[in-house]
Design a protein around this motif. Sequence first.
Motif, mmCIF file in Angstrom:
data_model
loop_
_atom_site.group_PDB
_atom_site.id
_atom_site.type_symbol
_atom_site.label_atom_id
_atom_site.label_comp_id
_atom_site.label_asym_id
_atom_site.label_seq_id
_atom_site.Cartn_x
_atom_site.Cartn_y
_atom_site.Cartn_z
ATOM 1 N N ASP A 224 -5.371 -8.201 5.967
ATOM 2 C CA ASP A 224 -5.523 -6.877 5.688
ATOM 3 C C ASP A 224 -5.423 -5.945 6.707
ATOM 4 N N LEU B 287 -4.771 6.621 0.345
ATOM 5 C CA LEU B 287 -4.205 5.070 0.809
ATOM 6 C C LEU B 287 -4.788 4.272 -0.518
ATOM 7 N N VAL C 98 0.507 5.109 1.246
ATOM 8 C CA VAL C 98 -0.537 5.767 2.079
ATOM 9 C C VAL C 98 0.290 7.239 2.343
ATOM 10 N N TYR D 204 0.793 -1.161 -0.059
ATOM 11 C CA TYR D 204 -0.004 -0.053 0.264
ATOM 12 C C TYR D 204 0.588 1.171 -0.084
ATOM 13 N N ARG E 52 -5.787 -2.560 6.828
ATOM 14 C CA ARG E 52 -6.261 -1.311 6.657
ATOM 15 C C ARG E 52 -6.904 -0.596 7.750
#
Length: 323
Positions: A273, A292, A229, A227, A275
Amino acid sequence: MIEISHLVKRYGAKFAVDDISFSVGKGEIVGFLGPNGAGKSTTMNILTGYLSSTSGTVKVGGIDVLESPYEAKKLIGFLPEQPPLYVDMKVDEYLNFVYDLKKCTLNREKHLKEVCEVTKIADVRGRLIKNLSKGYRQRVGIAQALVGNPKVLIFDEPTVGLDPKQIIEIRNLIRNLGSDHTVILSTHILPEVQAVADRIVIINQGKIVADEKTENITRVVEDGRLYSVKICGPQREVLATLKGIPGVLRADAVGERELDSFTYHIESEPGVDVRKSLFFALAAKNWPILGLEAVGMSLEDVFVKLMEADTKKKMAGERRNRA
């Protein structure tokens, strides 16, 4: 439309193609990808009947290429890496020659006109092929493959040597042809496959190392998710917090600053995950998240990783055999 089962081509002790199997459905565009010498062209030549196999079967429309080559070839339009053009002929003369060679029964004038319109060579039908640009020659090569309206089209390195504009034009043409034909695109040019193919088959040293839908190809080698961010907050403290979030395998600041925010790359552990954990950890510190997004691997990254993994696997096998 195409079924390749346990195909082998051996030259002495060397395997050019080593027990490969895959199929291509009706109306599907498949990218056949691999480095030079991987076995792509050998497979294509066997599929089109230009080369015999050592063992295994190849069927086109249910017809075995080895047992009934003439009937199988009626279903195939082939553009080899070097287009089979007679450069001293005019385009129209050449296409009429191909029409006769293939013993085509479609209305000659109407069919050749349609082929020229699809490949956008109608404006050069009266010109000598040797006076055409390389891009137009490729189009004429594709046109000869379309004569007879075959159900299967096979293109071997169709954009080699073309300029960027010509490459885009040929890609668009192949994509459009996929709506009415089954297409195999053999190439070592990675963006080529990603731009037009529904599915990607990757071959290395004569063996299939990946067979996935184009949008899923990164799953073959991705261990976790990556990711990008953008976070407002003191960089050093934010980075320490990110590294402490459960499920985060790696966190790095990438050096991009926008006012009081910095961009970070976060890699999660396989199957995790992160997030929600990321959101709550940063909210507790009053550090806003401004952006993100998931960062996928490119096809180039996938290709390199697969080649490296395949080489390591073969080396490990050789060591075990020696032991």
